[in-house]
Write a protein that holds these residues in place. Structure first.
Motif, PDB file in Angstrom:
ATOM      1  N   HIS A   1       4.140 -13.920 -24.875  1.00  0.00           N
ATOM      2  CA  HIS A   1       3.921 -13.408 -22.889  1.00  0.00           C
ATOM      3  C   HIS A   1       5.093 -12.775 -22.786  1.00  0.00           C
ATOM      4  O   HIS A   1       4.898 -11.716 -21.505  1.00  0.00           O
ATOM      5  CB  HIS A   1       3.418 -14.575 -22.856  1.00  0.00           C
ATOM      6  CG  HIS A   1       1.849 -15.720 -22.928  1.00  0.00           C
ATOM      7  ND1 HIS A   1       2.131 -16.620 -22.666  1.00  0.00           N
ATOM      8  CD2 HIS A   1       1.067 -15.165 -23.556  1.00  0.00           C
ATOM      9  CE1 HIS A   1       0.471 -16.968 -23.034  1.00  0.00           C
ATOM     10  NE2 HIS A   1       0.276 -16.225 -23.331  1.00  0.00           N
ATOM     11  N   LEU A   2       6.185 -13.414 -23.023  1.00  0.00           N
ATOM     12  CA  LEU A   2       7.516 -12.655 -22.359  1.00  0.00           C
ATOM     13  C   LEU A   2       7.510 -10.867 -22.757  1.00  0.00           C
ATOM     14  O   LEU A   2       7.490 -10.144 -21.718  1.00  0.00           O
ATOM     15  CB  LEU A   2       8.817 -13.367 -22.738  1.00  0.00           C
ATOM     16  CG  LEU A   2       9.687 -13.161 -22.074  1.00  0.00           C
ATOM     17  CD1 LEU A   2       9.534 -14.180 -20.683  1.00  0.00           C
ATOM     18  CD2 LEU A   2      10.892 -13.487 -22.849  1.00  0.00           C
ATOM     19  N   ILE A   3       7.386 -10.543 -23.769  1.00  0.00           N
ATOM     20  CA  ILE A   3       6.915  -9.088 -24.022  1.00  0.00           C
ATOM     21  C   ILE A   3       5.807  -8.345 -23.587  1.00  0.00           C
ATOM     22  O   ILE A   3       6.054  -7.477 -23.126  1.00  0.00           O
ATOM     23  CB  ILE A   3       6.769  -9.285 -25.902  1.00  0.00           C
ATOM     24  CG1 ILE A   3       7.942  -9.641 -26.306  1.00  0.00           C
ATOM     25  CG2 ILE A   3       6.417  -7.695 -26.188  1.00  0.00           C
ATOM     26  CD1 ILE A   3       8.038 -10.009 -28.020  1.00  0.00           C
TER      27      ILE A   3
ATOM     28  N   ILE B   1      -4.693  -7.935 -27.769  1.00  0.00           N
ATOM     29  CA  ILE B   1      -5.951  -8.037 -29.484  1.00  0.00           C
ATOM     30  C   ILE B   1      -5.338  -9.223 -30.265  1.00  0.00           C
ATOM     31  O   ILE B   1      -3.861  -8.697 -31.315  1.00  0.00           O
ATOM     32  CB  ILE B   1      -6.196  -7.270 -30.282  1.00  0.00           C
ATOM     33  CG1 ILE B   1      -6.603  -5.430 -29.295  1.00  0.00           C
ATOM     34  CG2 ILE B   1      -6.971  -7.696 -31.422  1.00  0.00           C
ATOM     35  CD1 ILE B   1      -7.531  -4.832 -30.040  1.00  0.00           C
ATOM     36  N   ASP B   2      -6.209 -10.785 -29.361  1.00  0.00           N
ATOM     37  CA  ASP B   2      -4.527 -11.829 -29.551  1.00  0.00           C
ATOM     38  C   ASP B   2      -5.570 -12.838 -30.531  1.00  0.00           C
ATOM     39  O   ASP B   2      -5.437 -14.329 -29.611  1.00  0.00           O
ATOM     40  CB  ASP B   2      -3.943 -11.811 -28.601  1.00  0.00           C
ATOM     41  CG  ASP B   2      -3.501 -13.523 -28.354  1.00  0.00           C
ATOM     42  OD1 ASP B   2      -2.621 -13.518 -29.702  1.00  0.00           O
ATOM     43  OD2 ASP B   2      -3.378 -13.653 -27.912  1.00  0.00           O
ATOM     44  N   PRO B   3      -6.000 -12.651 -31.425  1.00  0.00           N
ATOM     45  CA  PRO B   3      -7.055 -13.694 -32.134  1.00  0.00           C
ATOM     46  C   PRO B   3      -6.400 -15.311 -32.276  1.00  0.00           C
ATOM     47  O   PRO B   3      -5.103 -14.825 -32.288  1.00  0.00           O
ATOM     48  CB  PRO B   3      -8.059 -12.893 -33.544  1.00  0.00           C
ATOM     49  CG  PRO B   3      -6.353 -11.764 -33.806  1.00  0.00           C
ATOM     50  CD  PRO B   3      -5.675 -11.820 -32.415  1.00  0.00           C
ATOM     51  N   PHE B   4      -6.609 -15.719 -32.765  1.00  0.00           N
ATOM     52  CA  PHE B   4      -6.117 -17.184 -33.080  1.00  0.00           C
ATOM     53  C   PHE B   4      -6.122 -16.845 -34.397  1.00  0.00           C
ATOM     54  O   PHE B   4      -5.176 -17.455 -35.755  1.00  0.00           O
ATOM     55  CB  PHE B   4      -7.563 -18.223 -33.535  1.00  0.00           C
ATOM     56  CG  PHE B   4      -6.729 -19.293 -32.466  1.00  0.00           C
ATOM     57  CD1 PHE B   4      -5.858 -19.722 -31.376  1.00  0.00           C
ATOM     58  CD2 PHE B   4      -8.455 -19.379 -31.743  1.00  0.00           C
ATOM     59  CE1 PHE B   4      -5.929 -19.868 -30.575  1.00  0.00           C
ATOM     60  CE2 PHE B   4      -8.347 -20.284 -30.454  1.00  0.00           C
ATOM     61  CZ  PHE B   4      -7.532 -21.006 -29.658  1.00  0.00           C
TER      62      PHE B   4
ATOM     63  N   SER C   1      -2.848 -15.373 -20.657  1.00  0.00           N
ATOM     64  CA  SER C   1      -1.906 -13.781 -20.650  1.00  0.00           C
ATOM     65  C   SER C   1      -3.026 -13.468 -20.000  1.00  0.00           C
ATOM     66  O   SER C   1      -2.493 -12.276 -18.859  1.00  0.00           O
ATOM     67  CB  SER C   1      -2.578 -13.174 -21.667  1.00  0.00           C
ATOM     68  OG  SER C   1      -3.593 -13.207 -22.549  1.00  0.00           O
ATOM     69  N   PRO C   2      -4.399 -13.432 -19.616  1.00  0.00           N
ATOM     70  CA  PRO C   2      -5.165 -12.660 -18.775  1.00  0.00           C
ATOM     71  C   PRO C   2      -4.245 -12.479 -16.883  1.00  0.00           C
ATOM     72  O   PRO C   2      -4.509 -12.198 -16.413  1.00  0.00           O
ATOM     73  CB  PRO C   2      -6.455 -13.130 -18.639  1.00  0.00           C
ATOM     74  CG  PRO C   2      -6.692 -13.468 -19.984  1.00  0.00           C
ATOM     75  CD  PRO C   2      -5.669 -14.134 -20.369  1.00  0.00           C
ATOM     76  N   ILE C   3      -4.172 -13.958 -16.892  1.00  0.00           N
ATOM     77  CA  ILE C   3      -2.619 -14.457 -15.446  1.00  0.00           C
ATOM     78  C   ILE C   3      -1.413 -13.754 -15.532  1.00  0.00           C
ATOM     79  O   ILE C   3      -1.522 -13.056 -14.221  1.00  0.00           O
ATOM     80  CB  ILE C   3      -3.106 -16.126 -15.067  1.00  0.00           C
ATOM     81  CG1 ILE C   3      -4.621 -16.683 -15.346  1.00  0.00           C
ATOM     82  CG2 ILE C   3      -2.423 -16.259 -13.529  1.00  0.00           C
ATOM     83  CD1 ILE C   3      -5.540 -16.621 -14.093  1.00  0.00           C
ATOM     84  N   ILE C   4      -1.066 -14.244 -16.628  1.00  0.00           N
ATOM     85  CA  ILE C   4       0.578 -12.901 -17.000  1.00  0.00           C
ATOM     86  C   ILE C   4      -0.218 -11.321 -16.326  1.00  0.00           C
ATOM     87  O   ILE C   4       0.473 -11.148 -15.486  1.00  0.00           O
ATOM     88  CB  ILE C   4       0.557 -13.545 -18.382  1.00  0.00           C
ATOM     89  CG1 ILE C   4       1.538 -15.019 -17.772  1.00  0.00           C
ATOM     90  CG2 ILE C   4       2.330 -12.569 -18.429  1.00  0.00           C
ATOM     91  CD1 ILE C   4       1.867 -15.233 -19.564  1.00  0.00           C
ATOM     92  N   ALA C   5      -1.188 -10.873 -17.286  1.00  0.00           N
ATOM     93  CA  ALA C   5      -1.213  -9.767 -17.119  1.00  0.00           C
ATOM     94  C   ALA C   5      -1.030  -8.856 -15.267  1.00  0.00           C
ATOM     95  O   ALA C   5      -1.269  -8.433 -14.764  1.00  0.00           O
ATOM     96  CB  ALA C   5      -1.872  -8.922 -17.862  1.00  0.00           C
TER      97      ALA C   5
ATOM     98  N   HIS D   1       6.539 -19.587 -29.468  1.00  0.00           N
ATOM     99  CA  HIS D   1       6.437 -18.239 -29.601  1.00  0.00           C
ATOM    100  C   HIS D   1       5.265 -17.667 -29.386  1.00  0.00           C
ATOM    101  O   HIS D   1       5.818 -16.248 -28.589  1.00  0.00           O
ATOM    102  CB  HIS D   1       5.839 -18.570 -31.894  1.00  0.00           C
ATOM    103  CG  HIS D   1       5.648 -18.455 -32.003  1.00  0.00           C
ATOM    104  ND1 HIS D   1       3.567 -19.047 -31.805  1.00  0.00           N
ATOM    105  CD2 HIS D   1       5.057 -20.141 -32.608  1.00  0.00           C
ATOM    106  CE1 HIS D   1       3.202 -19.091 -31.565  1.00  0.00           C
ATOM    107  NE2 HIS D   1       3.998 -20.158 -33.088  1.00  0.00           N
ATOM    108  N   THR D   2       4.499 -18.392 -28.540  1.00  0.00           N
ATOM    109  CA  THR D   2       3.534 -17.510 -27.505  1.00  0.00           C
ATOM    110  C   THR D   2       4.094 -17.352 -26.267  1.00  0.00           C
ATOM    111  O   THR D   2       3.824 -16.609 -25.717  1.00  0.00           O
ATOM    112  CB  THR D   2       2.767 -18.560 -27.384  1.00  0.00           C
ATOM    113  OG1 THR D   2       2.062 -19.012 -28.810  1.00  0.00           O
ATOM    114  CG2 THR D   2       1.143 -18.552 -26.510  1.00  0.00           C
ATOM    115  N   GLN D   3       5.223 -18.088 -25.721  1.00  0.00           N
ATOM    116  CA  GLN D   3       5.900 -18.062 -24.464  1.00  0.00           C
ATOM    117  C   GLN D   3       7.084 -16.438 -24.549  1.00  0.00           C
ATOM    118  O   GLN D   3       6.524 -15.699 -24.406  1.00  0.00           O
ATOM    119  CB  GLN D   3       6.975 -19.287 -23.778  1.00  0.00           C
ATOM    120  CG  GLN D   3       6.202 -20.120 -23.752  1.00  0.00           C
ATOM    121  CD  GLN D   3       6.857 -21.835 -23.327  1.00  0.00           C
ATOM    122  OE1 GLN D   3       7.492 -21.947 -24.175  1.00  0.00           O
ATOM    123  NE2 GLN D   3       6.380 -21.981 -22.189  1.00  0.00           N
ATOM    124  N   ALA D   4       6.992 -16.263 -26.286  1.00  0.00           N
ATOM    125  CA  ALA D   4       7.912 -15.314 -26.398  1.00  0.00           C
ATOM    126  C   ALA D   4       6.641 -13.834 -26.547  1.00  0.00           C
ATOM    127  O   ALA D   4       7.482 -13.048 -25.579  1.00  0.00           O
ATOM    128  CB  ALA D   4       8.511 -15.018 -27.706  1.00  0.00           C
TER     129      ALA D   4
END
Ligand SMILES: C[S@@+](CC[C@H](N)C(=O)[O-])C[C@H]1O[C@@H](n2cnc3c(N)ncnc32)[C@H](O)[C@@H]1O
Length: 376
Positions: A18-20, A147-150, A58-62, A13-16
């Motif tokens: 990241h895809l979004i 904004i992606d907290p645990f 996410s930082p690298i993806i962005a 689900h994290t990969q999904a």
């Protein structure tokens, strides 16, 4: 339990998610850059930049999404782009800095792109930044904040509301439903206080006590949506739910924006992640199955259009697009013209009448600006 190690294994689900994020930024950064002198990406809970088996965070993806876009490859300045990566954990912040150094060694970063890793806590760092901007009587440059907290802590709604007061600021927020349900019933005051701040109300407590888990989830999501709309005053709020391997609700992505085009682009990104409904991803789902089911015709939008516009005479195509975008789950860009209006027009007894503007080819299945449609 949130992982304690600097890096941790990635979940489907994290990969999904990241895809979004990637699809949205891919389409949105060039649009933002064409209209602004400066744009900003804030990764408010940035993480270490890489997962334990090497997947990108996410930082690298962005950053890569920007650097890989042909529009941004020219060394000539297009628009200043600032990336701010906020990470509370010192080791994760250091790991992220190292990842960014390695990225920079591979991809030269143009001078007009800057990035900064801030080893700090989202709410206080963001408050400092907003205070400084407000003191200067300025507004935030057009900003996308992830904004992606645990969990439920450290995401106060009042900070998000301050960000949203800047009309060109939009937020993609991970609302960690599972952790609210798991911890919300505990007696510790500090847990209650964090969740109160997340919602900026304590109304969640009565919802949490509800006996039906499905209803509890729906109501909790509705409460957070209401707070983002009424208190943070986002004009548009869109959600996407993530379920884990046992199909338990894990978290819900909330996207808040004041920009209609931003909403349109995000809806497309979400529909690509879930071609069946545009709003759910489950780690349990077989992706192949989703595509097979997708090939069947979906008449849901047809019925909604008929219900809304029947008996109203000719309606402008722009108004129909606005309705689909703002008031239905569908994407006006992906589902309206070719998938819904064209088949309705081509039925043996057509279900719509179409008037195309003078000077445009009167070709069935095309709906250029200026077209009006009557639903029969
Ligand atoms: C879910 S992870 C982020 C993952 C990352 N966004 C990604 O997609 O690759 C949450 C991160 O936020 C950090 N964190 C926890 N509380 C924080 C806070 N209040 N402010 C900033 N970072 C925080 C954690 O150390 C963790 O690295």
């Amino acid at each position: 339990m949130p992982p304690r190690t600097t890096r941790w294994p990635i979940e489907p689900h994290t990969q999904a998610k990241h895809l979004i994020l990637e699809r949205y930024l891919k389409a949105w950064l060039p649009i933002m850059a064409s209209f602004n002198g400066r744009i900003v990406y804030i990764d408010a809970f940035a993480g270490p930049g890489r997962y334990s088996k090497g997947e990108e965070g996410s930082p690298i993806i962005a950053l890569k999404t920007l650097l890989g876009n042909p529009l941004f490859q020219s060394p000539k300045r297009r628009c200043d782009v600032g990336f701010f990566f906020i990470e509370e954990d010192q080791e994760r912040a250091a790991a992220l800095t190292e990842e960014l150094n390695q990225l920079e060694a591979q991809f030269p970063i143009p001078k007009w792109v800057s990035y900064e890793v801030i080893n700090g806590e989202f709410a206080s760092e963001m408050t400092k930044l907003l205070d400084a901007i407000e003191r200067r009587g300025k507004l935030l440059a057009p900003t996308f904040a992830f904004i992606d907290p645990f969990g439920y802590s450290g995401v106060p709604l009042d900070v998000i509301a301050r960000m949203a007061r800047n009309p060109s600021c939009e937020c993609l927020i991970t609302f960690v439903y599972e952790s609210i349900v798991r911890h919300g019933g505990k007696p510790e005051d500090w847990i209650q206080a964090h969740i109160d701040k997340l919602f900026d109300t304590n109304e969640w407590k009565s919802l949490l006590a509800g006996p039906d888990p499905k209803e509890r989830m729906v109501k909790m999501i509705e409460l957070y949506r209401k707070q983002l709309t009424d208190k943070a005053k986002f004009r548009f709020v869109r959600t996407f739910s993530m379920f884990d391997r046992s199909n338990q609700a894990e978290y819900v992505l909330f996207f808040g924006t004041n920009n209609r085009k931003g909403l349109s682009v995000m809806k497309q990104a979400m529909w690509k992640a879930d071609p069946l409904s545009g709003q759910i991803f489950s780690d349990k789902t077989d992706a192949g199955q989703m595509v097979l089911l997708q090939s069947g015709e979906d008449l849901g939008l047809r019925y909604q259009l008929q219900e809304k516009f029947r008996g109203q005479g000719f309606v402008a195509i722009g108004e129909i697009e606005r309705f689909v975008l703002e008031e239905t789950a569908y994407s006006e860009a992906m589902h309206l013209k070719q998938k819904t209006l064209a088949p309705m027009e081509r039925e043996s007894i057509p279900l719509i009448k179409v008037q195309r503007p003078l000077g445009k080819q009167n070709r069935k299945g095309t709906y250029p600006e200026g077209t009006t449609v009557m639903f029969l």
